[in-house]
Write a protein that holds these residues in place. Sequence first.
Motif, short mmCIF file in Angstrom:
data_model
loop_
_atom_site.label_atom_id
_atom_site.label_comp_id
_atom_site.label_asym_id
_atom_site.label_seq_id
_atom_site.Cartn_x
_atom_site.Cartn_y
_atom_site.Cartn_z
N LYS A 139 24.03 11.04 67.76
CA LYS A 139 25.00 12.10 68.00
C LYS A 139 25.78 11.79 69.27
CE LYS A 139 23.36 14.67 64.61
NZ LYS A 139 24.13 14.97 63.38
N LEU A 144 26.72 17.44 71.44
CA LEU A 144 25.41 18.05 71.24
C LEU A 144 25.18 19.19 72.22
CD1 LEU A 144 22.57 17.99 69.89
CD2 LEU A 144 21.90 16.33 71.65
N PRO A 216 17.55 15.52 67.26
CA PRO A 216 18.59 14.49 67.35
C PRO A 216 18.54 13.73 68.67
CG PRO A 216 19.54 16.66 67.69
CD PRO A 216 18.11 16.88 67.30
N ALA A 218 21.07 11.58 71.09
CA ALA A 218 22.50 11.39 71.32
C ALA A 218 22.74 10.31 72.34
CB ALA A 218 23.13 12.71 71.78
#
Length: 314
Positions: A139, A144, A216, A218
């Motif tokens: 990401k 984010l 996630p 990033a």
Amino acid sequence: MSKKGPTKGSGGKGRRSLEGKGPTPKAEDRPYHKAYRNKQLAERSAAKRTPNRTERIRVNAEFVTGRNSVVEALRAGIPAKALHVAIRIDVDDRVRESLKLAAELGIPLMEASRPELDRMTDDAIHQGLALQIPPYEYKDAVQLATKSIKDYEKGYTKTQPLLLALDGITDPRNLGAIVRSASAFGANGVIIPERRSVGMTASAWKTSAGAAVRVPVAKCNNLTSALKEIKAAGIFVIGLDAGGDMQLPNFELATGPLCIVVGSEGKGLSRLVRENCDAIVSIPINSAMESLNASMAVGISLYEVSRLRAEQGK
């Protein structure tokens, strides 16, 4: 007047038949000779060491190799593109389980010769099994952060944003353990810089025990610049480091939107990252212990933040 027919002493052969055929070819140039086969194998081996563009792409692909590693990766649910299996592999319990798990997870099975497996895995010890891992889809770090703020404001999430940023973490097992802790304590994501940082390798996936599917990871081009934008979005940025101006127990900023930055063991936070933190927070430890492992420090910090938020209903 020339005579017809064979000339005396010719053995019944004509002049052209008596001409030599040149020196005897070397053994390695005679197709029926064993040396010829050895030469062909040597040339193929040299070709492996200087692969073309297509081959380089396959060699540099991420692979989990070896029977124990492959079966553990499949048990952990690591995403995979294909399971490459050697032709006429000697089947044991690990191979059987690997094939069974791959079938259940819908992972394609690909037969390959052992030389082909050697080439794909860059001559790693594969024992006839190689699990191909796709590139991780990172990401954007700032996106984010802003999304976590918006989700909280709109009521999509019940807790304040909580992010982790890693400064100089190069051990994939540390990254995997941090992602696992982030999942356990409800963090919104983990941020890593583009350079001088580990990525989501197969080892990191494995250590996360599947948590990387839920949390996630990033990336940002520059961690210092990203932290400035995260602060501008309304998130407090704190750095974990020894000798901080605040201590973690009962930390006041814990109940607000928060980004915790952790440095590498030994080096700690870099100067620019440290300067761009709103506060430097330390974890009180026994004086005989110089520092904590990065993943341990993150786990302790996330637990304290989670505890304080639970007390205040945040």
